[in-house]
Design a protein around this motif. Structure first.
Motif, mmCIF file in Angstrom:
data_model
loop_
_atom_site.group_PDB
_atom_site.id
_atom_site.type_symbol
_atom_site.label_atom_id
_atom_site.label_comp_id
_atom_site.label_asym_id
_atom_site.label_seq_id
_atom_site.Cartn_x
_atom_site.Cartn_y
_atom_site.Cartn_z
ATOM 1 N N PHE A 178 143.428 60.341 -7.991
ATOM 2 C CA PHE A 178 143.738 60.920 -9.110
ATOM 3 C C PHE A 178 142.533 62.217 -10.312
ATOM 4 N N LYS A 179 141.518 61.880 -9.744
ATOM 5 C CA LYS A 179 140.416 62.526 -10.912
ATOM 6 C C LYS A 179 139.404 63.333 -10.469
ATOM 7 N N PRO A 180 139.310 64.403 -10.295
ATOM 8 C CA PRO A 180 139.315 65.564 -11.429
ATOM 9 C C PRO A 180 141.170 66.124 -10.870
ATOM 10 N N SER A 181 142.081 66.237 -11.568
ATOM 11 C CA SER A 181 143.382 67.224 -11.076
ATOM 12 C C SER A 181 144.233 67.439 -12.274
ATOM 13 N N GLN A 182 145.213 68.438 -11.845
ATOM 14 C CA GLN A 182 145.376 68.976 -12.322
ATOM 15 C C GLN A 182 146.451 68.142 -13.028
ATOM 16 N N PHE A 183 147.379 67.466 -12.076
ATOM 17 C CA PHE A 183 148.379 66.550 -12.344
ATOM 18 C C PHE A 183 147.618 65.128 -13.379
ATOM 19 N N ALA A 184 146.348 64.633 -13.409
ATOM 20 C CA ALA A 184 145.988 63.484 -14.405
ATOM 21 C C ALA A 184 145.847 65.161 -15.787
ATOM 22 N N THR A 185 145.268 65.310 -15.546
ATOM 23 C CA THR A 185 145.087 66.410 -16.199
ATOM 24 C C THR A 185 146.501 66.502 -17.956
ATOM 25 N N ILE A 186 147.534 66.917 -16.723
ATOM 26 C CA ILE A 186 149.111 67.418 -17.914
ATOM 27 C C ILE A 186 149.545 66.039 -18.009
ATOM 28 N N LEU A 187 149.324 65.226 -17.388
ATOM 29 C CA LEU A 187 150.212 63.518 -17.444
ATOM 30 C C LEU A 187 149.518 63.649 -18.989
ATOM 31 N N THR A 188 148.208 63.144 -19.368
ATOM 32 C CA THR A 188 146.993 62.975 -20.141
ATOM 33 C C THR A 188 147.662 63.339 -21.312
ATOM 34 N N LEU A 189 147.839 64.859 -21.776
ATOM 35 C CA LEU A 189 148.298 66.060 -22.443
ATOM 36 C C LEU A 189 149.667 65.683 -22.745
ATOM 37 N N THR A 190 150.051 65.159 -21.573
ATOM 38 C CA THR A 190 151.723 64.603 -22.360
ATOM 39 C C THR A 190 151.760 63.368 -22.884
ATOM 40 N N TYR A 191 151.016 62.170 -22.799
ATOM 41 C CA TYR A 191 150.604 60.852 -23.177
ATOM 42 C C TYR A 191 150.524 61.428 -24.734
ATOM 43 N N LEU A 192 149.610 62.270 -24.548
ATOM 44 C CA LEU A 192 149.064 62.287 -26.078
ATOM 45 C C LEU A 192 150.268 63.394 -26.667
ATOM 46 N N VAL A 193 151.090 63.621 -26.603
ATOM 47 C CA VAL A 193 151.499 63.674 -27.475
ATOM 48 C C VAL A 193 153.245 63.536 -27.939
ATOM 49 N N TRP A 194 153.423 62.725 -27.422
ATOM 50 C CA TRP A 194 155.096 62.413 -26.978
ATOM 51 C C TRP A 194 154.859 61.243 -28.604
#
Length: 315
Positions: A178-194
């Motif tokens: 899962f890392k490094p990848s855009q999937f992991a980056t976007i998923l973590t950023l989404t969780y950060l601001v949810w």
């Protein structure tokens, strides 16, 4: 003839002057300093000096060796900054919206507990959240190990799923990665601001009168139809506003990008740090990148504001 006494100065006016002074001190003056530094000149082997040249902006858009060679490296960094921030903001609002819609149907006590929980979650720093997701997606102790030990990886290999994940950059020839990848980056950023998305959407959604919903249900509309045709148009402006606010917040994300994004898809915030605090120590070029990033955020906000104004005027 006696002179009339001057009216006493209102404390609210003094408070207004104080606000202006605070804004000038904490926002306007630092921005003007960064803007001025962006025109500075980097001295090789030393620091930098004040100047008035556009070489830093030329380097950003076409490279420092233009017209001999053209480089769009920093424009690519800007694109990834906008891409990550926009997708994560949209996903956060899109998933928080139905959650808040279900939450307001709970009792007042349950709603309060949920809000307290989300407010408490905001105390977690980005470093703490990224550390947790880093462990979760680690190849040796996270989900890839779980997939391998439970046989999911072997099942994916047998059914061609692992090859598909490899095309998406989410697997190696042996296991899921899962890392490094855009999937992991976007998923973590989404969780950060949810949690922010939930808190931003709760006030406008909670103000929707139940009579309107009951009237739509009485006319035969199902739950999904009610949300799509009644609720969504009523809170369209807060939805767009939440996306814009979270977009600006994520535009400068650093730790998540540094941990989960591939170096080829880093963002402008990483480049700014490397220019200012990295090996180059090129503060003018870092300031130029920061100014462009700020102008990009301002441009997106203006476009969003005009879009909302057009939608409101069309009703």
């Amino acid at each position: 003839m006696t002179a009339l006494p001057l009216p006493a100065r209102s404390p609210f006016k003094r408070l207004g002057l104080l606000h202006v002074a605070v804004i000038l001190t904490l926002a306007t003056i630092p921005f003007l300093l960064v803007f001025a530094i962006s025109f500075g000149h980097k001295v090789e082997g030393a620091a930098w000096v004040w100047s008035l040249e556009f070489s830093n902006y030329k380097r950003f858009f076409v490279g420092s060796d233009y017209p001999d060679t053209v480089s769009f490296l920093y424009l690519k960094y800007l694109w990834y900054s906008v891409w990550y921030a926009l997708v994560a903001a949209v996903l956060a609002v899109a998933t928080a919206f139905p959650f808040v819609w279900q939450m307001i149907r709970l009792s007042r006590r349950a709603q309060t507990l949920w809000l307290v929980f989300f407010l408490c979650s905001l105390t977690f720093s980005e470093v703490f959240i990224v550390m947790g997701w880093d462990i979760l997606m680690s190849n040796r102790s996270g989900l890839p190990m779980l997939f391998r030990e439970t046989g999911i990886t072997d099942w994916l290999k047998a059914n061609g799923g692992l090859d598909l994940l490899r095309e998406w950059g989410l697997a190696t020839p042996r296991n899921v990665r899962f890392k490094p990848s855009q999937f992991a980056t976007i998923l973590t950023l989404t969780y950060l601001v949810w949690p922010y998305a939930v808190i931003l959407l709760y006030p406008p959604i909670s103000k929707i009168e139940r009579e309107v919903i009951e009237a739509a249900r009485t006319m035969g509309a199902g739950p999904l139809t009610v949300m799509r045709t009644v609720v969504t148009p009523m809170v369209r402006t807060p939805l767009i506003g939440a996306v814009l606010l979270l977009f600006v917040f994520l535009l400068g994300a650093y730790v998540t990008i540094a941990v989960f994004a591939d170096p080829s898809s880093h963002t402008l915030s990483i480049s700014v740090y490397e220019a200012v605090r990295g090996a180059t120590l090129n503060a003018p070029f870092g300031a130029a990148q920061a100014v462009i990033l700020l102008l990009t955020a301002a441009g997106v906000l203006v476009i969003g504001q005009r879009f909302m104004s057009a939608k409101s005027g069309g009703r």
